[in-house]
Design a protein around this motif. Structure first.
Motif, PDB file in Angstrom:
ATOM      1  N   PHE A  66       0.834  -1.206   0.000  1.00  0.00           N
ATOM      2  CA  PHE A  66       0.000   0.000   0.000  1.00  0.00           C
ATOM      3  C   PHE A  66       0.866   1.252   0.000  1.00  0.00           C
ATOM      4  CE2 PHE A  66      -2.793  -3.261   1.589  1.00  0.00           C
ATOM      5  CZ  PHE A  66      -3.993  -2.979   0.965  1.00  0.00           C
ATOM      6  N   LEU A  67       1.941   1.197   0.795  1.00  0.00           N
ATOM      7  CA  LEU A  67       2.863   2.334   0.825  1.00  0.00           C
ATOM      8  C   LEU A  67       3.466   2.550  -0.558  1.00  0.00           C
ATOM      9  CD1 LEU A  67       4.403   4.478   2.493  1.00  0.00           C
ATOM     10  CD2 LEU A  67       6.150   2.735   2.936  1.00  0.00           C
ATOM     11  N   ALA A  68       3.876   1.459  -1.208  1.00  0.00           N
ATOM     12  CA  ALA A  68       4.471   1.558  -2.542  1.00  0.00           C
ATOM     13  C   ALA A  68       3.491   2.181  -3.535  1.00  0.00           C
ATOM     14  CB  ALA A  68       4.903   0.174  -3.015  1.00  0.00           C
ATOM     15  N   GLU A  69       2.218   1.811  -3.428  1.00  0.00           N
ATOM     16  CA  GLU A  69       1.203   2.365  -4.330  1.00  0.00           C
ATOM     17  C   GLU A  69       1.067   3.876  -4.147  1.00  0.00           C
ATOM     18  OE1 GLU A  69      -2.451   0.201  -3.818  1.00  0.00           O
ATOM     19  OE2 GLU A  69      -1.496  -1.664  -4.500  1.00  0.00           O
ATOM     20  N   VAL A  70       1.018   4.313  -2.882  1.00  0.00           N
ATOM     21  CA  VAL A  70       0.880   5.750  -2.609  1.00  0.00           C
ATOM     22  C   VAL A  70       2.110   6.502  -3.093  1.00  0.00           C
ATOM     23  CG1 VAL A  70       0.656   7.496  -0.805  1.00  0.00           C
ATOM     24  CG2 VAL A  70      -0.637   5.372  -0.641  1.00  0.00           C
ATOM     25  N   LEU A  71       3.289   5.934  -2.816  1.00  0.00           N
ATOM     26  CA  LEU A  71       4.534   6.588  -3.241  1.00  0.00           C
ATOM     27  C   LEU A  71       4.584   6.713  -4.760  1.00  0.00           C
ATOM     28  CD1 LEU A  71       7.135   4.912  -0.845  1.00  0.00           C
ATOM     29  CD2 LEU A  71       6.228   7.234  -0.719  1.00  0.00           C
ATOM     30  N   THR A  72       4.123   5.680  -5.455  1.00  0.00           N
ATOM     31  CA  THR A  72       4.091   5.726  -6.908  1.00  0.00           C
ATOM     32  C   THR A  72       3.133   6.805  -7.393  1.00  0.00           C
ATOM     33  OG1 THR A  72       4.513   3.348  -6.909  1.00  0.00           O
ATOM     34  CG2 THR A  72       3.779   4.311  -8.981  1.00  0.00           C
ATOM     35  N   LEU A  74       2.215   9.464  -5.879  1.00  0.00           N
ATOM     36  CA  LEU A  74       2.725  10.799  -5.574  1.00  0.00           C
ATOM     37  C   LEU A  74       4.035  11.084  -6.312  1.00  0.00           C
ATOM     38  CD1 LEU A  74       2.081  10.850  -1.709  1.00  0.00           C
ATOM     39  CD2 LEU A  74       0.711  11.934  -3.486  1.00  0.00           C
ATOM     40  N   GLY A  75       4.508  10.103  -7.062  1.00  0.00           N
ATOM     41  CA  GLY A  75       5.756  10.281  -7.793  1.00  0.00           C
ATOM     42  C   GLY A  75       6.980  10.286  -6.904  1.00  0.00           C
ATOM     43  N   LEU A  76       6.873   9.658  -5.717  1.00  0.00           N
ATOM     44  CA  LEU A  76       7.980   9.670  -4.756  1.00  0.00           C
ATOM     45  C   LEU A  76       8.743   8.354  -4.728  1.00  0.00           C
ATOM     46  CD1 LEU A  76       6.130  11.415  -1.786  1.00  0.00           C
ATOM     47  CD2 LEU A  76       7.990  12.388  -3.138  1.00  0.00           C
ATOM     48  N   MET A  77       8.309   7.399  -5.532  1.00  0.00           N
ATOM     49  CA  MET A  77       8.896   6.061  -5.464  1.00  0.00           C
ATOM     50  C   MET A  77      10.398   6.097  -5.676  1.00  0.00           C
ATOM     51  SD  MET A  77       7.800   3.208  -4.571  1.00  0.00           S
ATOM     52  CE  MET A  77       8.304   1.491  -4.594  1.00  0.00           C
ATOM     53  N   ALA A  78      10.873   6.980  -6.568  1.00  0.00           N
ATOM     54  CA  ALA A  78      12.305   7.050  -6.874  1.00  0.00           C
ATOM     55  C   ALA A  78      13.130   7.352  -5.625  1.00  0.00           C
ATOM     56  CB  ALA A  78      12.554   8.097  -7.950  1.00  0.00           C
TER      57      ALA A  78
END
Ligand SMILES: [Zn+2]
Length: 114
Positions: A66-72, A74-78
């Motif tokens: 779920f965290l990974a989905e939100v980060l993606t 928001l464009g913060l995954m990188a």
């Protein structure tokens, strides 16, 4: 304050002792029928013990997704690309701990409108 053996909220008079033998097994307190049912099922499978460690570990693992989905989204995954799984888990645990602490404090202060 006695806390619920499952969710950590304030226990409200629901108890479980394996085989109703408090001389042999620990008694656990719960906040609700729902947590009592869950706790009872775990204790029956687990020789009267409720060990949340495994459940928590699994829940945190599932929360990663779920965290990974939100980060993606928001464009913060990188920014998190180089984080280890353990570091990600620390972030998740910090959120959960903070949330639970605040909930318990508010319950104690009776700030929560029911
Ligand atoms: Zn509970």
């Amino acid at each position: 304050m006695r806390t619920c053996a499952i969710c950590g909220r304030e226990a409200r008079g629901f108890h479980y002792t394996h085989q109703l033998r408090p001389d042999r097994y620990p008694t656990f307190a719960f906040c609700s029928m729902r947590c009592l049912d869950t706790g009872g099922a775990i204790a029956r499978r687990n020789k009267g013990m409720i060990d949340k460690t495994d459940m928590e570990k699994r829940a945190i693992k599932e929360a990663r997704q779920f965290l990974a989905e939100v980060l993606t989204e928001l464009g913060l995954m990188a920014s998190f690309h180089d984080c280890s799984a353990a570091e990600i888990d620390r972030i998740i645990e910090a959120c959960i701990d903070g949330f639970q602490d605040a909930m318990q404090r508010q319950t104690l202060n009776d700030d929560v409108p029911f």
